[in-house]
Design a protein around this motif. Structure first.
Motif, PDB file in Angstrom:
ATOM      1  N   GLY A 139       0.788  -1.228   0.000  1.00 40.13           N
ATOM      2  CA  GLY A 139       0.000   0.000   0.000  1.00 40.13           C
ATOM      3  C   GLY A 139       0.816   1.270   0.000  1.00 40.13           C
ATOM      4  N   GLU A 140       2.132   1.128   0.233  1.00 41.15           N
ATOM      5  CA  GLU A 140       3.045   2.267   0.264  1.00 41.15           C
ATOM      6  C   GLU A 140       2.594   3.338   1.261  1.00 41.15           C
ATOM      7  OE1 GLU A 140       3.492   3.633  -3.756  1.00 41.15           O
ATOM      8  OE2 GLU A 140       4.249   1.691  -4.443  1.00 41.15           O
ATOM      9  N   GLY A 141       2.260   2.887   2.482  1.00 41.81           N
ATOM     10  CA  GLY A 141       1.841   3.805   3.537  1.00 41.81           C
ATOM     11  C   GLY A 141       1.950   3.129   4.885  1.00 41.81           C
ATOM     12  N   THR A 142       1.193   3.625   5.840  1.00 39.43           N
ATOM     13  CA  THR A 142       1.175   3.054   7.187  1.00 39.43           C
ATOM     14  C   THR A 142      -0.276   2.866   7.613  1.00 39.43           C
ATOM     15  OG1 THR A 142       1.005   5.103   8.480  1.00 39.43           O
ATOM     16  CG2 THR A 142       3.220   4.473   7.729  1.00 39.43           C
ATOM     17  N   PRO A 143      -0.504   2.222   8.749  1.00 38.23           N
ATOM     18  CA  PRO A 143      -1.868   2.091   9.271  1.00 38.23           C
ATOM     19  C   PRO A 143      -2.429   3.413   9.808  1.00 38.23           C
ATOM     20  CG  PRO A 143      -0.416   0.444  10.243  1.00 38.23           C
ATOM     21  CD  PRO A 143       0.447   1.401   9.486  1.00 38.23           C
ATOM     22  N   ALA A 144      -1.596   4.410   9.967  1.00 35.51           N
ATOM     23  CA  ALA A 144      -2.014   5.667  10.592  1.00 35.51           C
ATOM     24  C   ALA A 144      -2.774   6.565   9.620  1.00 35.51           C
ATOM     25  CB  ALA A 144      -0.792   6.408  11.119  1.00 35.51           C
ATOM     26  N   PRO A 145      -3.795   7.247  10.111  1.00 34.62           N
ATOM     27  CA  PRO A 145      -4.546   8.167   9.252  1.00 34.62           C
ATOM     28  C   PRO A 145      -3.691   9.307   8.708  1.00 34.62           C
ATOM     29  CG  PRO A 145      -5.675   7.861  11.365  1.00 34.62           C
ATOM     30  CD  PRO A 145      -4.362   7.154  11.454  1.00 34.62           C
ATOM     31  N   TRP A 146      -2.607   9.659   9.398  1.00 33.26           N
ATOM     32  CA  TRP A 146      -1.753  10.756   8.925  1.00 33.26           C
ATOM     33  C   TRP A 146      -0.753  10.317   7.852  1.00 33.26           C
ATOM     34  CZ3 TRP A 146      -1.750   9.116  14.068  1.00 33.26           C
ATOM     35  CH2 TRP A 146      -0.673   8.326  14.442  1.00 33.26           C
ATOM     36  N   ALA A 147      -0.638   9.015   7.594  1.00 31.59           N
ATOM     37  CA  ALA A 147       0.226   8.510   6.520  1.00 31.59           C
ATOM     38  C   ALA A 147      -0.398   7.251   5.921  1.00 31.59           C
ATOM     39  CB  ALA A 147       1.625   8.219   7.058  1.00 31.59           C
ATOM     40  N   PRO A 148      -1.606   7.384   5.347  1.00 34.64           N
ATOM     41  CA  PRO A 148      -2.326   6.198   4.868  1.00 34.64           C
ATOM     42  C   PRO A 148      -1.697   5.597   3.619  1.00 34.64           C
ATOM     43  CG  PRO A 148      -3.465   8.167   4.170  1.00 34.64           C
ATOM     44  CD  PRO A 148      -2.311   8.612   5.050  1.00 34.64           C
ATOM     45  N   PRO A 149      -2.047   4.362   3.312  1.00 34.14           N
ATOM     46  CA  PRO A 149      -1.545   3.741   2.085  1.00 34.14           C
ATOM     47  C   PRO A 149      -1.990   4.529   0.853  1.00 34.14           C
ATOM     48  CG  PRO A 149      -2.582   2.109   3.490  1.00 34.14           C
ATOM     49  CD  PRO A 149      -2.874   3.448   4.091  1.00 34.14           C
ATOM     50  N   ARG A 150      -1.110   4.589  -0.126  1.00 42.46           N
ATOM     51  CA  ARG A 150      -1.435   5.281  -1.377  1.00 42.46           C
ATOM     52  C   ARG A 150      -2.140   4.343  -2.354  1.00 42.46           C
ATOM     53  NH1 ARG A 150       4.189   8.053  -1.240  1.00 42.46           N
ATOM     54  NH2 ARG A 150       4.775   6.101  -2.193  1.00 42.46           N
ATOM     55  N   LYS A 151      -2.003   3.042  -2.117  1.00 44.12           N
ATOM     56  CA  LYS A 151      -2.644   2.046  -2.975  1.00 44.12           C
ATOM     57  C   LYS A 151      -3.612   1.219  -2.124  1.00 44.12           C
ATOM     58  CE  LYS A 151       1.328   1.526  -6.029  1.00 44.12           C
ATOM     59  NZ  LYS A 151       2.335   0.593  -6.533  1.00 44.12           N
ATOM     60  N   LEU A 152      -4.715   0.815  -2.723  1.00 43.24           N
ATOM     61  CA  LEU A 152      -5.702  -0.022  -2.044  1.00 43.24           C
ATOM     62  C   LEU A 152      -5.118  -1.414  -1.825  1.00 43.24           C
ATOM     63  CD1 LEU A 152      -8.612  -0.244  -0.970  1.00 43.24           C
ATOM     64  CD2 LEU A 152      -9.281  -0.967  -3.278  1.00 43.24           C
ATOM     65  N   VAL A 153      -5.127  -1.882  -0.596  1.00 42.53           N
ATOM     66  CA  VAL A 153      -4.568  -3.195  -0.261  1.00 42.53           C
ATOM     67  C   VAL A 153      -5.702  -4.215  -0.249  1.00 42.53           C
ATOM     68  CG1 VAL A 153      -3.329  -4.546   1.479  1.00 42.53           C
ATOM     69  CG2 VAL A 153      -2.725  -2.143   1.098  1.00 42.53           C
ATOM     70  N   VAL A 154      -5.604  -5.204  -1.116  1.00 42.82           N
ATOM     71  CA  VAL A 154      -6.626  -6.254  -1.199  1.00 42.82           C
ATOM     72  C   VAL A 154      -5.983  -7.641  -1.229  1.00 42.82           C
ATOM     73  CG1 VAL A 154      -8.359  -4.780  -2.289  1.00 42.82           C
ATOM     74  CG2 VAL A 154      -6.769  -6.052  -3.722  1.00 42.82           C
ATOM     75  N   ARG A 155      -4.771  -7.743  -0.672  1.00 43.58           N
ATOM     76  CA  ARG A 155      -4.061  -9.024  -0.627  1.00 43.58           C
ATOM     77  C   ARG A 155      -4.127  -9.606   0.776  1.00 43.58           C
ATOM     78  NH1 ARG A 155       1.789  -8.298  -2.309  1.00 43.58           N
ATOM     79  NH2 ARG A 155       1.626  -6.561  -0.908  1.00 43.58           N
ATOM     80  N   GLY A 156      -3.667 -10.853   0.912  1.00 46.62           N
ATOM     81  CA  GLY A 156      -3.589 -11.491   2.222  1.00 46.62           C
ATOM     82  C   GLY A 156      -4.951 -11.537   2.892  1.00 46.62           C
ATOM     83  N   PRO A 157      -5.002 -11.207   4.178  1.00 47.03           N
ATOM     84  CA  PRO A 157      -6.280 -11.278   4.890  1.00 47.03           C
ATOM     85  C   PRO A 157      -7.304 -10.255   4.386  1.00 47.03           C
ATOM     86  CG  PRO A 157      -4.564 -10.378   6.308  1.00 47.03           C
ATOM     87  CD  PRO A 157      -3.895 -10.847   5.055  1.00 47.03           C
ATOM     88  N   TYR A 158      -6.843  -9.229   3.689  1.00 43.34           N
ATOM     89  CA  TYR A 158      -7.768  -8.242   3.130  1.00 43.34           C
ATOM     90  C   TYR A 158      -8.621  -8.834   2.005  1.00 43.34           C
ATOM     91  CZ  TYR A 158      -5.553  -4.626   5.860  1.00 43.34           C
ATOM     92  OH  TYR A 158      -5.092  -3.877   6.909  1.00 43.34           O
ATOM     93  N   ARG A 159      -8.272 -10.000   1.519  1.00 42.07           N
ATOM     94  CA  ARG A 159      -9.102 -10.678   0.519  1.00 42.07           C
ATOM     95  C   ARG A 159     -10.347 -11.274   1.155  1.00 42.07           C
ATOM     96  NH1 ARG A 159      -6.016 -14.979  -2.529  1.00 42.07           N
ATOM     97  NH2 ARG A 159      -7.821 -14.848  -3.876  1.00 42.07           N
ATOM     98  N   ARG A 160     -10.305 -11.482   2.466  1.00 41.68           N
ATOM     99  CA  ARG A 160     -11.407 -12.157   3.155  1.00 41.68           C
ATOM    100  C   ARG A 160     -12.234 -11.255   4.068  1.00 41.68           C
ATOM    101  NH1 ARG A 160     -10.515 -17.551   2.283  1.00 41.68           N
ATOM    102  NH2 ARG A 160      -8.408 -18.066   1.663  1.00 41.68           N
ATOM    103  N   VAL A 161     -11.615 -10.181   4.543  1.00 45.69           N
ATOM    104  CA  VAL A 161     -12.305  -9.270   5.457  1.00 45.69           C
ATOM    105  C   VAL A 161     -11.687  -7.882   5.307  1.00 45.69           C
ATOM    106  CG1 VAL A 161     -10.827  -9.772   7.459  1.00 45.69           C
ATOM    107  CG2 VAL A 161     -13.167  -9.028   7.825  1.00 45.69           C
TER     108      VAL A 161
END
Length: 163
Positions: A70-92
């Protein structure tokens, strides 16, 4: 990126998993709600340990995906620049929060603390409100149709068996 990630890990999970539970434990000390730590012979020790390990693994995995894919962090002040839909994000859609909830559940079991269990419930409710009213609309604005399709096919909290 490293300093932003360290800040995100210290501020967000640090507050949720350490600061708030510590304050609750201090407040409950000497009352009927005081902590009663689990012993090695108790099932709640082993259940709590398994939940802690699963939660830590899930949180670390999803954080890594945010940084690498995602090229970012979990923090709202440095969020991912790309939508992450891999790994567990494929299921939830919220596996990172699920990992934190597993760790809070582990803390409440290991410490024998009803206040920490209550905090886990409050944390879940706060996140549900935040996600539906703030984060999901922001994601839809940032990622458009990709996020709308993702949201339509992946549940918020209960993982799908098949991605």
């Amino acid at each position: 990126m490293t300093s932003k990630l360290v800040k995100a890990v210290i501020v967000l999970p640090g507050t949720v998993l350490a600061l708030v539970p510590a304050l609750l434990l201090l407040r409950a000390a000497g009352t009927p709600l005081a902590a009663s730590p689990a012993g090695l012979a108790e099932a709640r020790f082993w259940t709590g340990s398994a939940l802690a390990a699963a939660g830590l693994l899930l949180a670390a995995w999803t954080t890594r995906l945010f940084v690498t894919g995602g090229e970012g962090t979990p923090a709202p002040w440095a969020p991912p620049r790309k939508l992450v839909v891999r790994g567990p994000y494929r299921r939830v859609r919220n596996p990172m929060i699920s990992g934190v909830l597993l760790m809070l559940g582990a803390e409440s079991l290991l410490l024998g603390s009803w206040p920490v269990a209550g905090w886990a419930l409050v944390f879940f409710l706060i996140n549900t409100i935040w996600l539906t009213r703030v984060e999901e609309p922001q994601l839809e604005r940032r990622f458009g149709e990709d996020y709308r399709r993702y949201r339509a096919n992946v549940p918020r909290w209960i993982p799908r068996v098949a991605p």
